[in-house]
Design a protein around this motif. Sequence first.
Motif, PDB file in Angstrom:
ATOM      1  N   ILE A 254      16.015  -0.915  -1.561  1.00  0.00           N
ATOM      2  CA  ILE A 254      14.779  -0.847  -0.750  1.00  0.00           C
ATOM      3  C   ILE A 254      14.863   0.312   0.231  1.00  0.00           C
ATOM      4  CG2 ILE A 254      13.445  -2.071   1.009  1.00  0.00           C
ATOM      5  CD1 ILE A 254      14.231  -4.681  -0.439  1.00  0.00           C
ATOM      6  N   ARG A 255      16.033   0.467   0.887  1.00  0.00           N
ATOM      7  CA  ARG A 255      16.194   1.560   1.845  1.00  0.00           C
ATOM      8  C   ARG A 255      15.996   2.910   1.165  1.00  0.00           C
ATOM      9  NH1 ARG A 255      20.522  -1.755   3.748  1.00  0.00           N
ATOM     10  NH2 ARG A 255      20.068  -2.580   5.839  1.00  0.00           N
ATOM     11  N   LYS A 256      16.614   3.089  -0.017  1.00  0.00           N
ATOM     12  CA  LYS A 256      16.500   4.373  -0.720  1.00  0.00           C
ATOM     13  C   LYS A 256      15.053   4.665  -1.108  1.00  0.00           C
ATOM     14  CE  LYS A 256      21.155   4.601  -2.659  1.00  0.00           C
ATOM     15  NZ  LYS A 256      21.959   4.621  -3.907  1.00  0.00           N
ATOM     16  N   LYS A 257      14.359   3.637  -1.620  1.00  0.00           N
ATOM     17  CA  LYS A 257      12.982   3.849  -2.091  1.00  0.00           C
ATOM     18  C   LYS A 257      11.994   4.056  -0.951  1.00  0.00           C
ATOM     19  CE  LYS A 257      13.584   1.267  -6.410  1.00  0.00           C
ATOM     20  NZ  LYS A 257      13.196   0.087  -7.201  1.00  0.00           N
ATOM     21  N   THR A 258      12.242   3.427   0.205  1.00  0.00           N
ATOM     22  CA  THR A 258      11.316   3.582   1.335  1.00  0.00           C
ATOM     23  C   THR A 258      11.692   4.739   2.237  1.00  0.00           C
ATOM     24  OG1 THR A 258      12.603   2.009   2.653  1.00  0.00           O
ATOM     25  CG2 THR A 258      10.783   1.115   1.333  1.00  0.00           C
ATOM     26  N   GLY A 259      12.901   5.285   2.063  1.00  0.00           N
ATOM     27  CA  GLY A 259      13.334   6.412   2.883  1.00  0.00           C
ATOM     28  C   GLY A 259      14.037   5.999   4.145  1.00  0.00           C
TER      29      GLY A 259
ATOM     30  N   GLU B 147       8.966  -6.398  -7.789  1.00  0.00           N
ATOM     31  CA  GLU B 147       8.476  -7.647  -7.199  1.00  0.00           C
ATOM     32  C   GLU B 147       9.589  -8.345  -6.426  1.00  0.00           C
ATOM     33  OE1 GLU B 147       5.888 -10.645  -6.129  1.00  0.00           O
ATOM     34  OE2 GLU B 147       5.480  -8.671  -7.011  1.00  0.00           O
ATOM     35  N   LYS B 148      10.797  -8.365  -6.980  1.00  0.00           N
ATOM     36  CA  LYS B 148      11.927  -8.991  -6.302  1.00  0.00           C
ATOM     37  C   LYS B 148      12.213  -8.303  -4.971  1.00  0.00           C
ATOM     38  CE  LYS B 148      13.331 -12.166  -9.309  1.00  0.00           C
ATOM     39  NZ  LYS B 148      13.380 -13.608  -8.945  1.00  0.00           N
ATOM     40  N   GLU B 149      12.122  -6.962  -4.947  1.00  0.00           N
ATOM     41  CA  GLU B 149      12.386  -6.216  -3.716  1.00  0.00           C
ATOM     42  C   GLU B 149      11.306  -6.489  -2.669  1.00  0.00           C
ATOM     43  OE1 GLU B 149      14.808  -2.488  -5.809  1.00  0.00           O
ATOM     44  OE2 GLU B 149      12.658  -2.323  -5.395  1.00  0.00           O
ATOM     45  N   ILE B 150      10.045  -6.627  -3.112  1.00  0.00           N
ATOM     46  CA  ILE B 150       8.953  -6.955  -2.184  1.00  0.00           C
ATOM     47  C   ILE B 150       9.182  -8.336  -1.585  1.00  0.00           C
ATOM     48  CG2 ILE B 150       6.482  -7.489  -2.070  1.00  0.00           C
ATOM     49  CD1 ILE B 150       6.057  -5.244  -4.134  1.00  0.00           C
ATOM     50  N   GLN B 151       9.623  -9.304  -2.443  1.00  0.00           N
ATOM     51  CA  GLN B 151       9.891 -10.652  -1.948  1.00  0.00           C
ATOM     52  C   GLN B 151      10.992 -10.637  -0.891  1.00  0.00           C
ATOM     53  OE1 GLN B 151      10.821 -13.027  -5.366  1.00  0.00           O
ATOM     54  NE2 GLN B 151       8.784 -12.768  -6.307  1.00  0.00           N
ATOM     55  N   ILE B 152      12.075  -9.884  -1.148  1.00  0.00           N
ATOM     56  CA  ILE B 152      13.192  -9.821  -0.205  1.00  0.00           C
ATOM     57  C   ILE B 152      12.747  -9.200   1.111  1.00  0.00           C
ATOM     58  CG2 ILE B 152      15.421  -8.699   0.218  1.00  0.00           C
ATOM     59  CD1 ILE B 152      16.018  -9.108  -2.760  1.00  0.00           C
TER      60      ILE B 152
ATOM     61  N   GLU C 226       0.840  -1.210   0.000  1.00  0.00           N
ATOM     62  CA  GLU C 226       0.000   0.000   0.000  1.00  0.00           C
ATOM     63  C   GLU C 226       0.871   1.253   0.000  1.00  0.00           C
ATOM     64  OE1 GLU C 226      -2.624  -0.210   3.297  1.00  0.00           O
ATOM     65  OE2 GLU C 226      -3.863  -1.825   2.430  1.00  0.00           O
ATOM     66  N   ARG C 227       1.950   1.203   0.764  1.00  0.00           N
ATOM     67  CA  ARG C 227       2.787   2.406   0.901  1.00  0.00           C
ATOM     68  C   ARG C 227       3.839   2.520  -0.209  1.00  0.00           C
ATOM     69  NH1 ARG C 227       4.026   5.612   5.414  1.00  0.00           N
ATOM     70  NH2 ARG C 227       5.167   7.422   4.640  1.00  0.00           N
ATOM     71  N   TYR C 228       4.434   1.368  -0.607  1.00  0.00           N
ATOM     72  CA  TYR C 228       5.564   1.430  -1.542  1.00  0.00           C
ATOM     73  C   TYR C 228       5.391   0.527  -2.760  1.00  0.00           C
ATOM     74  CZ  TYR C 228       7.699   3.424   2.644  1.00  0.00           C
ATOM     75  OH  TYR C 228       7.968   4.175   3.750  1.00  0.00           O
ATOM     76  N   GLY C 229       4.211   0.023  -2.971  1.00  0.00           N
ATOM     77  CA  GLY C 229       4.007  -0.898  -4.092  1.00  0.00           C
ATOM     78  C   GLY C 229       4.298  -0.291  -5.446  1.00  0.00           C
ATOM     79  N   ASN C 230       4.160   1.030  -5.552  1.00  0.00           N
ATOM     80  CA  ASN C 230       4.400   1.681  -6.847  1.00  0.00           C
ATOM     81  C   ASN C 230       5.877   1.971  -7.111  1.00  0.00           C
ATOM     82  OD1 ASN C 230       4.413   3.522  -4.744  1.00  0.00           O
ATOM     83  ND2 ASN C 230       3.786   5.234  -6.048  1.00  0.00           N
ATOM     84  N   VAL C 231       6.731   1.802  -6.122  1.00  0.00           N
ATOM     85  CA  VAL C 231       8.167   2.084  -6.314  1.00  0.00           C
ATOM     86  C   VAL C 231       9.027   0.830  -6.177  1.00  0.00           C
ATOM     87  CG1 VAL C 231       8.016   4.498  -5.632  1.00  0.00           C
ATOM     88  CG2 VAL C 231       8.426   2.749  -3.884  1.00  0.00           C
ATOM     89  N   LEU C 232       8.567  -0.143  -5.400  1.00  0.00           N
ATOM     90  CA  LEU C 232       9.360  -1.367  -5.208  1.00  0.00           C
ATOM     91  C   LEU C 232       9.055  -2.374  -6.312  1.00  0.00           C
ATOM     92  CD1 LEU C 232       9.023  -1.889  -1.347  1.00  0.00           C
ATOM     93  CD2 LEU C 232      10.991  -0.959  -2.580  1.00  0.00           C
TER      94      LEU C 232
END
Length: 555
Positions: free
Chosen positions: A533-538, A497-502, A489-495
């Motif tokens: 992931i850190r960069k994209k989520t802040g 699929e591989k990053e979500i799995q990790i 919901e928060r980062y689905g548009n920037v992460l």
Amino acid sequence: MHKKAIYIMMLVAVLLASCSSPGRKALELSDNMLKTAPERALAILDSIENAGGLNREEQLHLVWNRAMAHQIMGMSLAEDEQLPEAIIHYREEADKQTDSYLLEASYLNWKGKRADAINVLNKGIGKIKDSTKRVKLMAEQARLLELQREYSKAAEVMERALELNPTKRDKAILNYKIGLNLSLAGDPRSEQFYSQSVRMATENGDTAMACEFLRNYADYLANNGKYRQSNNVYREISRMMPQMAGLSAIQMAMAGNYINLHMPDSARICNEKAIESEARLEAKGFDDISRRMVIELERCLLDYGDGKPVSYVGLSRYCDSITADMHAKESTLARRQEAKERLQWANHELRLDRQRMGWMLAAAVLLLLLGVAGGWIYYRNRLSRLAEAENSIDTLKRMLKETQTPAEETPEEKQQKSEDDAFFKKILLQQLGIIRMVASTPTNHNQALLKRIAGISEGKIQTDSLLVWPDLYLVIDRLYDNFHNRLTERYGNVLTEKEIQIACLLCAGFSTKEIGVVTQQSDATIYVRKTSIRKKTGAAEGQDIVSYINGIKAD
């Protein structure tokens, strides 16, 4: 790993490049012989194999040395077509600048462009400041003017050279040449310069040079009708160098002077001495057709004056013998040239065969080295892959053991988290087929299990085809407080699929090594994806990703 293979190929390239080193050594050797033994220097240069394989600097060096040898030996430079390029290349080098002008002038002269050659020497005289080198250029310019029969101009050039204060020996030579050219131009000042040249040569202790100057001075006097003075000069030469007194050239000239003085008896004595001297010279191979003809002419004149029959039989037979010798020499030279060309062609073919053999050998060695290097690299990579597979197997076996071993007694929250992590790992391993194989395979058939695990860890079996991530996401949400839903919901548009799995595997307590085994990615790739992931989520650098994402429910 690959650097060693590159080093090996570089070594082979260096070995191949070193093939031209014999050519460089020959060039250096010819440098030392040019002035003292030009014939040997030229032979060394002609022996260089694969001259086309020399680099540009070496090729110009070869052209320059060959032209220098030709010039010193008095050979034609007309065939040295690459010489102009070498002259331009070496023109600004201080130790070769003078020679560059002399070579260019000689090249143009042999090409029939004598006026251009004289102009080139003029440029050199104007540019070079060293007086000794300028005298050298001016002497060559005067020589070319003599060839054009411009004797007065030649004398003027050498008079200017005298103003540059040359060495004592050069002064004597210049005075002699000025006198010679002035005499050919009919200038009465020639006698003055002849006298100065003889005096200077005598003062320098060079008797042979002084006698040579005197001989030409005597010829000058005879040509101007001063026969008695001319013979006096010849007597002076005989006094200075007694070994020259009986030479045919001296006696022949004196006989001519006596004939012009109408003193036939003295002329006959000198003529007979000349005939005897010439016979001795001919026996030693020093015969000269010009001297022989003058001597025979003088004999005929004396016979005619004495009322004797005049016969040309001796002279005719001599000329016939000379003609026959010339034909024989021409035939011999032609055969030698023919043999030389055959040998050169055979040598050329041999050089080509050697070059082909050398390149084939070099190519074979290179292929062998590349094969060895390639095999070694493959072997090392194979060992590396096997080590990685063993690590992956160990990781999967440890994960499997964790799902089958009850959690140790810990505080309630920690115990619950361990149980949840073990449960999720069990679900994931079950999807990979490992739990199923453990349940269906007897313990004495662990080899099948290891093969299955190895197949997953080596990438032979793609985990994407085994894992059903939508089902795993549901388990993640149920066990970890709806983590997957909150993440997407928060980062689905920037992460990705591989990053979500990790991120989900990190939430389930998977280590970086375990994530790499499950997703079939290297540890380095996992680290890169975690940074992304850190960069994209802040999240801050080094901050725990799961703790940071879990903190978003407070928003």
